[in-house]
Design a protein around this motif. Structure first.
Motif, PDB file in Angstrom:
ATOM      1  N   UNK A   1       0.813  -1.216   0.000  1.00  0.00           N
ATOM      2  CA  UNK A   1       0.000   0.000   0.000  1.00  0.00           C
ATOM      3  C   UNK A   1       0.849   1.270   0.000  1.00  0.00           C
ATOM      4  N   UNK A   2       1.956   1.257   0.724  1.00  0.00           N
ATOM      5  CA  UNK A   2       2.744   2.481   0.891  1.00  0.00           C
ATOM      6  C   UNK A   2       3.920   2.603  -0.076  1.00  0.00           C
ATOM      7  N   UNK A   3       4.393   1.486  -0.603  1.00  0.00           N
ATOM      8  CA  UNK A   3       5.599   1.525  -1.429  1.00  0.00           C
ATOM      9  C   UNK A   3       5.546   0.340  -2.400  1.00  0.00           C
ATOM     10  N   UNK A   4       4.786   0.474  -3.471  1.00  0.00           N
ATOM     11  CA  UNK A   4       4.510  -0.652  -4.363  1.00  0.00           C
ATOM     12  C   UNK A   4       5.753  -1.301  -4.956  1.00  0.00           C
ATOM     13  N   UNK A   5       6.794  -0.525  -5.203  1.00  0.00           N
ATOM     14  CA  UNK A   5       7.937  -1.074  -5.931  1.00  0.00           C
ATOM     15  C   UNK A   5       9.074  -1.585  -5.048  1.00  0.00           C
ATOM     16  N   UNK A   6       8.881  -1.609  -3.738  1.00  0.00           N
ATOM     17  CA  UNK A   6       9.952  -2.090  -2.870  1.00  0.00           C
ATOM     18  C   UNK A   6       9.999  -3.620  -2.898  1.00  0.00           C
ATOM     19  N   UNK A   7      11.213  -4.144  -2.939  1.00  0.00           N
ATOM     20  CA  UNK A   7      11.392  -5.598  -2.904  1.00  0.00           C
ATOM     21  C   UNK A   7      11.289  -6.052  -1.458  1.00  0.00           C
ATOM     22  N   UNK A   8      10.424  -7.034  -1.196  1.00  0.00           N
ATOM     23  CA  UNK A   8      10.180  -7.493   0.178  1.00  0.00           C
ATOM     24  C   UNK A   8      10.552  -8.964   0.303  1.00  0.00           C
ATOM     25  N   UNK A   9      11.323  -9.255   1.349  1.00  0.00           N
ATOM     26  CA  UNK A   9      11.609 -10.633   1.730  1.00  0.00           C
ATOM     27  C   UNK A   9      11.004 -10.861   3.108  1.00  0.00           C
ATOM     28  N   UNK A  10      10.684 -12.100   3.401  1.00  0.00           N
ATOM     29  CA  UNK A  10      10.042 -12.431   4.661  1.00  0.00           C
ATOM     30  C   UNK A  10      10.837 -13.517   5.367  1.00  0.00           C
ATOM     31  N   UNK A  11      11.018 -13.335   6.674  1.00  0.00           N
ATOM     32  CA  UNK A  11      11.659 -14.364   7.496  1.00  0.00           C
ATOM     33  C   UNK A  11      10.834 -14.558   8.750  1.00  0.00           C
ATOM     34  N   UNK A  12      10.537 -15.793   9.078  1.00  0.00           N
ATOM     35  CA  UNK A  12       9.912 -16.147  10.348  1.00  0.00           C
ATOM     36  C   UNK A  12      10.871 -17.104  11.025  1.00  0.00           C
ATOM     37  N   UNK A  13      11.352 -16.703  12.179  1.00  0.00           N
ATOM     38  CA  UNK A  13      12.335 -17.499  12.904  1.00  0.00           C
ATOM     39  C   UNK A  13      11.815 -17.794  14.305  1.00  0.00           C
ATOM     40  N   UNK A  14      12.242 -18.896  14.867  1.00  0.00           N
ATOM     41  CA  UNK A  14      11.843 -19.287  16.220  1.00  0.00           C
ATOM     42  C   UNK A  14      12.917 -18.899  17.213  1.00  0.00           C
ATOM     43  N   UNK A  15      12.480 -18.385  18.360  1.00  0.00           N
ATOM     44  CA  UNK A  15      13.423 -18.101  19.430  1.00  0.00           C
ATOM     45  C   UNK A  15      13.126 -16.787  20.120  1.00  0.00           C
ATOM     46  N   UNK A  16      13.921 -16.500  21.114  1.00  0.00           N
ATOM     47  CA  UNK A  16      13.789 -15.250  21.855  1.00  0.00           C
ATOM     48  C   UNK A  16      14.028 -14.098  20.881  1.00  0.00           C
ATOM     49  N   UNK A  17      13.086 -13.151  20.788  1.00  0.00           N
ATOM     50  CA  UNK A  17      13.236 -12.053  19.826  1.00  0.00           C
ATOM     51  C   UNK A  17      14.564 -11.309  19.937  1.00  0.00           C
ATOM     52  N   UNK A  18      15.080 -11.132  21.138  1.00  0.00           N
ATOM     53  CA  UNK A  18      16.366 -10.445  21.318  1.00  0.00           C
ATOM     54  C   UNK A  18      17.463 -11.148  20.527  1.00  0.00           C
ATOM     55  N   UNK A  19      17.535 -12.452  20.715  1.00  0.00           N
ATOM     56  CA  UNK A  19      18.580 -13.233  20.058  1.00  0.00           C
ATOM     57  C   UNK A  19      18.336 -13.364  18.563  1.00  0.00           C
TER      58      UNK A  19
END
Length: 174
Positions: A99-117
């Motif tokens: 919606x805000x930036x149609x031409x930006x390249x987006x990658x997605x990562x979902x990782x398990x663990x303590x968010x800090x680490x």
């Protein structure tokens, strides 16, 4: 300035269920990612670790049988819920990017663990040029007890860290 516009930056944005991270993403899309840039926005969701339960939670001692028994169905339901939350957060973030930036390249990562680490490890592993994250704005006391993910990352990540605070609203501004 032309060098900045043409460089290929890897911008890591930590997202979670809170409004603060979505505000940080929105701010990043409007103020950090430039139009027609070659920037890659990496959306990272750190799935908190599932609590480890023994067959008999509690002390598990014979003299204190006050523990709880968790069936595999309950554990599976908890895991499924965690996965669904991750999908919802990522989909919301991807929609905001579109919606805000149609031409930006987006990658997605979902990782398990303590968010800090997880955030610190992924910033290093993915070669992030900058880490963008929201701040819950906890006061000194809450931060001391709960810890601050953004503070931890700012202290431990090698790349620049941009912490975006969501403006406070009060009853008079509504």
């Amino acid at each position: 300035m032309a060098d900045v516009a043409e460089s290929e930056r890897r911008i890591l944005v930590a997202v979670d269920e809170g409004e603060e991270s979505m505000h940080a993403l929105s701010w990043c899309l409007k103020n950090v990612v430039s139009q027609n840039s070659k920037d890659t926005l990496i959306l990272l969701y750190a799935k908190p670790p599932r609590a480890v339960y023994t067959a008999l939670d509690g002390t598990g001692r014979r003299e204190d049988p006050s523990g709880y028994l968790f069936s595999s169905d309950i554990l599976a339901a908890m895991e499924k819920y965690g996965a669904e939350v991750a999908v919802c957060v990522i989909e919301k973030a991807k929609k905001m990017c579109k919606d805000l930036q149609q031409d930006v390249k987006v990658e997605v990562r979902v990782e398990n663990g303590d968010p800090r680490d997880v955030i610190c490890q992924m910033a290093e592993q993915l070669g992030a040029d900058v880490l963008v994250m929201g701040s819950h704005g906890y006061g000194l006391i809450k931060r001391a007890f709960l810890g601050s993910v953004s503070n931890h990352c700012a202290q431990n990540v090698k790349c620049p860290v941009l912490i975006v605070k969501k403006p406070k609203t009060n009853a008079f501004n509504k």
